[in-house]
Design a protein around this motif. Structure first.
Motif, short mmCIF file in Angstrom:
data_model
loop_
_atom_site.label_atom_id
_atom_site.label_comp_id
_atom_site.label_asym_id
_atom_site.label_seq_id
_atom_site.Cartn_x
_atom_site.Cartn_y
_atom_site.Cartn_z
N LYS A 21 0.85 -1.18 0.00
CA LYS A 21 0.00 0.00 0.00
C LYS A 21 0.89 1.24 0.00
O LYS A 21 2.00 1.21 0.52
CB LYS A 21 -0.86 0.05 1.26
N GLY A 23 1.51 5.08 1.34
CA GLY A 23 1.19 5.86 2.52
C GLY A 23 1.96 7.16 2.54
O GLY A 23 2.84 7.39 1.71
N SER A 35 5.93 3.31 1.27
CA SER A 35 5.11 2.15 0.93
C SER A 35 5.06 1.26 2.17
O SER A 35 6.00 1.20 2.95
CB SER A 35 5.68 1.38 -0.27
N ILE A 36 3.91 0.63 2.35
CA ILE A 36 3.69 -0.25 3.49
C ILE A 36 3.84 -1.67 2.98
O ILE A 36 3.15 -2.08 2.05
CB ILE A 36 2.29 0.00 4.10
N GLN A 39 1.77 -5.40 7.62
CA GLN A 39 0.97 -4.66 8.57
C GLN A 39 0.24 -5.62 9.50
O GLN A 39 -0.12 -6.72 9.10
CB GLN A 39 -0.03 -3.80 7.79
N LEU A 46 7.52 -0.09 6.91
CA LEU A 46 7.44 0.90 5.85
C LEU A 46 8.74 0.94 5.07
O LEU A 46 9.80 0.60 5.60
CB LEU A 46 7.19 2.29 6.44
N VAL A 62 -2.97 6.30 5.36
CA VAL A 62 -3.06 5.14 4.46
C VAL A 62 -4.37 5.26 3.68
O VAL A 62 -5.44 4.83 4.16
CB VAL A 62 -3.01 3.81 5.25
N ASP A 65 -6.85 2.30 3.15
CA ASP A 65 -7.65 1.90 4.31
C ASP A 65 -8.54 3.04 4.79
O ASP A 65 -9.27 2.87 5.77
CB ASP A 65 -6.73 1.50 5.48
#
Length: 86
Positions: A21, A23, A35-36, A39, A46, A62, A65
């Protein structure tokens, strides 16, 4: 001595879910894209530019989400950050 043929023992308290994801780290004076990579309910890993200056505490946005987390930096290795989210 550890046996290289045996899997490493998991030392984490919470199982991580692999994600990809985008962020944004938000501080009082800047924003940093990240980028994530994984989690869980209490933290994340990250990836940031290795030259980015990341403070001890920040807000992690994020969009995927629709979430905004307060975060604390727990460790850093080059472009990888481990953060606690709450």
């Amino acid at each position: 001595m550890t046996d290289p043929n045996q899997p490493q023992k998991e030392r984490r308290f919470h199982a991580r879910q692999t994600v990809l994801k985008e962020g944004t780290i938000v501080t009082e004076s800047s924003t940093i894209k990240c980028s994530i990579r994984n989690q869980h309910a209490h933290g994340a890993e990250l990836r940031v530019d290795p030259s980015a200056i990341v403070p001890e505490r920040f807000i992690l946005l994020v969009p995927a989400d629709d979430a905004r987390y307060r975060a604390a930096l727990r460790w850093r290795r080059n472009d990888r950050l481990g953060v606690q989210i709450y």
